[in-house]
Design a protein around this motif. Sequence first.
Motif, PDB file in Angstrom:
ATOM      1  N   VAL A   1       0.835  -1.201   0.000  1.00 43.79           N
ATOM      2  CA  VAL A   1       0.000   0.000   0.000  1.00 43.79           C
ATOM      3  C   VAL A   1       0.870   1.250   0.000  1.00 43.79           C
ATOM      4  O   VAL A   1       0.602   2.221  -0.721  1.00 43.79           O
ATOM      5  N   THR A   2       1.937   1.240   0.795  1.00 44.15           N
ATOM      6  CA  THR A   2       2.837   2.393   0.850  1.00 44.15           C
ATOM      7  C   THR A   2       3.467   2.652  -0.513  1.00 44.15           C
ATOM      8  O   THR A   2       3.584   3.805  -0.946  1.00 44.15           O
ATOM      9  N   SER A   3       3.871   1.591  -1.196  1.00 44.02           N
ATOM     10  CA  SER A   3       4.459   1.744  -2.526  1.00 44.02           C
ATOM     11  C   SER A   3       3.445   2.327  -3.507  1.00 44.02           C
ATOM     12  O   SER A   3       3.791   3.162  -4.350  1.00 44.02           O
ATOM     13  N   ALA A   4       2.195   1.904  -3.386  1.00 46.07           N
ATOM     14  CA  ALA A   4       1.152   2.447  -4.264  1.00 46.07           C
ATOM     15  C   ALA A   4       0.902   3.923  -3.953  1.00 46.07           C
ATOM     16  O   ALA A   4       0.738   4.745  -4.871  1.00 46.07           O
ATOM     17  N   VAL A   5       0.874   4.280  -2.673  1.00 45.97           N
ATOM     18  CA  VAL A   5       0.673   5.686  -2.289  1.00 45.97           C
ATOM     19  C   VAL A   5       1.852   6.535  -2.753  1.00 45.97           C
ATOM     20  O   VAL A   5       1.680   7.636  -3.292  1.00 45.97           O
TER      21      VAL A   5
END
Length: 289
Positions: A193-197
């Motif tokens: 999720v952090t990578s997507a954000v």
Amino acid sequence: MDCQLDIFFLEAILNGVLLAGLLALLALGLNLVFGVIDVVWICYAELVMIGMYAIFYAYTGGVPFPLAALLGILAVAATGALLHWVVIRPVLDQPPINQLLVTGGVLFFLQAVATMAFGIEFRSLGIRLGSTGFADMTFAWSRILAFVVALAGMLALWIFLSRTFLGTAIRAIAQDRQIMPLMGVDASRIYLVTSAVGGGLAGLGAVLMVLQYDIYPQIGLQFGPLIFMICVLGGLGSMAGGFVAAFLISQFIAVGGSCMATEWGYAVAFLFFMVAIFIRPQGLFGVRG
């Protein structure tokens, strides 16, 4: 050298502030990824390049610009998640130098693919927002819009991290990567999720840049070193530090370019960076290890 304290000097300072908003947004995405996953994406500026091309082809293909911008953000967010799953995840337990080499390899891979796919021509959306004047100073609407949207994006991220359960989990795992998995937090999901954000922030940066700059495969070489320098100067993983560093560096570039030449502005900014890191290796807001 022509550096008089006149209206043009003030105009350069204000234009530096407008540039700082965009640089701070880009540094925020890279700092978010490093703060949570502890991996520096050397190829972060190339994600911005991908977003710019996605917006260009969507817009020239007949898609209205707001929808093309949204598609570009989603495309880069998906690319960020894919980058983590395919490239970063296998090297999470490797030494930092291996992680840097891998993301550096992705940088050159994306540049080569973009060159083969799109050619070396400079492309532009052809959207002209014009400029506005105030007290004999002139400011491009594209820069003003970029500054306002960048601040809004940073505010939205702050609300997400501080007011949502998922955002709280991201902050918690950034503070203690070893304990949080023992408390039931799925670290791999948080990393994804952090990578997507982080990719989404790069996509938002692409939306703002595509209104100001031409698109070409090597545009990451123009902004990548700046973004990385800002993150290191502020303290890798420190979002507040990146914000302050972006404003410092942008002022050196804008004022230095006004007093001398644009190239000298960049030279002075890098000189300041080297001196500051020599005095404080952990960065302005970093914690000495």
